[in-house]
Write a protein that holds these residues in place. Structure first.
Motif, PDB file in Angstrom:
ATOM      1  N   HIS A   7     -48.509  45.354  18.601  1.00 53.74           N
ATOM      2  CA  HIS A   7     -48.257  44.001  18.662  1.00 53.74           C
ATOM      3  C   HIS A   7     -47.109  43.685  17.835  1.00 53.74           C
ATOM      4  O   HIS A   7     -47.367  43.361  16.679  1.00 53.74           O
ATOM      5  CB  HIS A   7     -49.160  42.438  18.608  1.00 53.74           C
ATOM      6  CG  HIS A   7     -50.352  42.540  18.899  1.00 53.74           C
ATOM      7  ND1 HIS A   7     -49.911  41.913  20.747  1.00 53.74           N
ATOM      8  CD2 HIS A   7     -51.254  42.337  19.975  1.00 53.74           C
ATOM      9  CE1 HIS A   7     -50.752  41.950  21.947  1.00 53.74           C
ATOM     10  NE2 HIS A   7     -51.546  42.452  21.131  1.00 53.74           N
ATOM     11  N   ARG A  13     -44.108  34.828  13.154  1.00 55.13           N
ATOM     12  CA  ARG A  13     -45.284  34.963  14.509  1.00 55.13           C
ATOM     13  C   ARG A  13     -46.927  35.802  13.722  1.00 55.13           C
ATOM     14  O   ARG A  13     -47.201  36.112  14.294  1.00 55.13           O
ATOM     15  CB  ARG A  13     -44.588  35.624  16.050  1.00 55.13           C
ATOM     16  CG  ARG A  13     -44.627  34.085  16.629  1.00 55.13           C
ATOM     17  CD  ARG A  13     -45.503  33.071  17.639  1.00 55.13           C
ATOM     18  NE  ARG A  13     -47.016  34.045  18.260  1.00 55.13           N
ATOM     19  CZ  ARG A  13     -46.812  34.332  19.254  1.00 55.13           C
ATOM     20  NH1 ARG A  13     -45.725  34.156  20.095  1.00 55.13           N
ATOM     21  NH2 ARG A  13     -47.603  35.081  19.512  1.00 55.13           N
ATOM     22  N   LEU A  17     -49.952  35.356  13.224  1.00 56.80           N
ATOM     23  CA  LEU A  17     -51.502  35.760  13.440  1.00 56.80           C
ATOM     24  C   LEU A  17     -52.287  36.870  12.409  1.00 56.80           C
ATOM     25  O   LEU A  17     -53.360  36.696  13.020  1.00 56.80           O
ATOM     26  CB  LEU A  17     -50.612  37.480  14.504  1.00 56.80           C
ATOM     27  CG  LEU A  17     -51.641  38.418  15.039  1.00 56.80           C
ATOM     28  CD1 LEU A  17     -52.475  38.077  15.949  1.00 56.80           C
ATOM     29  CD2 LEU A  17     -50.438  39.572  15.713  1.00 56.80           C
ATOM     30  N   TRP A  20     -54.341  34.044  11.169  1.00 59.38           N
ATOM     31  CA  TRP A  20     -54.855  33.931  11.954  1.00 59.38           C
ATOM     32  C   TRP A  20     -56.208  35.315  12.008  1.00 59.38           C
ATOM     33  O   TRP A  20     -57.509  34.930  12.221  1.00 59.38           O
ATOM     34  CB  TRP A  20     -54.676  33.434  13.569  1.00 59.38           C
ATOM     35  CG  TRP A  20     -55.294  33.221  14.240  1.00 59.38           C
ATOM     36  CD1 TRP A  20     -56.006  32.542  14.622  1.00 59.38           C
ATOM     37  CD2 TRP A  20     -55.907  34.958  15.377  1.00 59.38           C
ATOM     38  NE1 TRP A  20     -57.471  33.016  15.942  1.00 59.38           N
ATOM     39  CE2 TRP A  20     -57.029  34.163  16.570  1.00 59.38           C
ATOM     40  CE3 TRP A  20     -55.337  36.060  15.438  1.00 59.38           C
ATOM     41  CZ2 TRP A  20     -57.235  35.173  16.861  1.00 59.38           C
ATOM     42  CZ3 TRP A  20     -56.262  37.082  16.266  1.00 59.38           C
ATOM     43  CH2 TRP A  20     -57.500  36.132  17.159  1.00 59.38           C
TER      44      TRP A  20
END
Length: 298
Positions: A7, A13, A17, A20
């Motif tokens: 990813h 973003r 990520l 998170w």
């Protein structure tokens, strides 16, 4: 090796990520401020010569810009095989898919029903699957780890898609962990399905003794034995990826989990080199030609 699950996302973003993943796993060893250059360097340092890059929008408004990012990344990093995506509420899904496949020449699509918060068998997605079946291009779909996400994706929702589109190449990321019996049943019924064993080896290390199996059978004792049997039967239809930078550990630990699991050398070579190369040759021959010229397969 060829890493089938990476990813690299736009900066904002990617930061989201990493915040998170560190909230869920405070000891996650990958720096929270890692960027695309850092991910690329990590992959190269651990022997990854080519990789599949997966993106997925969190809103319909993000669809176009995220796919454009993935397209541009594949120019900056020709070792990247791009997989685009869309949101269940993205308007003109047919137009988006046609652009990704015909203009951008993406390898396939990726969807994440849990994070994108939709039922993969939602009627609004059917035109997407139908068009991908026509193109004979693959769709990676996140499955498994229901307990971690606090959501459920029963296997029959996957079967609904496959029954309606029997020619759709579908890849089950994470092998419905830990519902390996359901994964086996799907593999037996649908020869067009492949498995993506990303995060499975690390999760089995963590849950070494038991894992919950919500197929109705309660807990699986020694789930690694069930998974090993699945690999012995369907290793020729299995890919492997790291989920870097948000996988179960750093790349070294992820690769150690793979090699210490006890698969034969033939199986290891199959899922890390031979299968992904055949996958790229089948679904993205222009990338296969490029990778061969660049020495990715040497």
């Amino acid at each position: 090796m060829i890493d089938a699950h990476v990813h690299i996302l736009p900066r904002a973003r990617l930061r989201g990520l990493m915040r998170w993943i560190t909230r869920s796993f405070p000891d996650h060893p990958v720096p929270v401020n890692i960027d695309e250059a850092g991910i690329r360097a990590d992959l190269a340092a651990h022997g990854v010569r080519g990789f599949f890059n997966h993106v997925y929008p969190l809103s319909p408004q993000e669809t176009d810009s995220l796919n454009e990012f993935c397209r541009d990344l594949s120019v900056r990093m020709p070792e990247s095989a791009p997989f685009g995506s869309l949101h269940v509420e993205t308007p003109d899904k047919r137009g988006v898919v046609k652009r990704l496949i015909e203009e951008y020449r993406f390898t396939g699509l990726k969807v994440h029903p849990f994070i994108q918060d939709f039922d993969p068998a939602d009627e609004r997605m059917m035109e997407v699957y139908g068009l991908m079946e026509e193109y004979q291009k693959p769709v990676f779909i996140h499955t498994g780890f229901d307990e971690f996400y606090g959501k459920a994706l029963p296997a029959d929702r996957i079967e609904t898609i496959l029954e309606r589109f029997p020619g759709l190449p579908l890849v089950l990321s994470h092998v419905l962990f830990p519902k390996f019996r359901d994964a086996e049943a799907i593999m037996e019924r649908f020869p067009q399905v492949l498995l993506d064993a990303t995060n499975v080896f690390g999760a089995l290390r963590i849950f070494r003794h038991t894992a919950n199996d919500d197929t109705g059978g309660g807990a699986i004792e020694k789930p690694e034995e069930t998974f090993r049997s699945l690999m012995e039967r369907f290793g020729h239809r299995t890919l492997f990826g790291s989920d870097h930078p948000a996988g179960i550990g750093g790349l070294g630990e992820i690769h150690d989990d793979l090699t210490s699991f006890g698969l034969t050398d033939d199986l290891l070579r199959m899922i890390t080199r031979e299968n992904p190369r055949r996958f790229i040759a089948r679904f993205a021959p222009h990338i296969d030609d490029s990778w061969e010229k660049r020495g990715v397969y040497e």
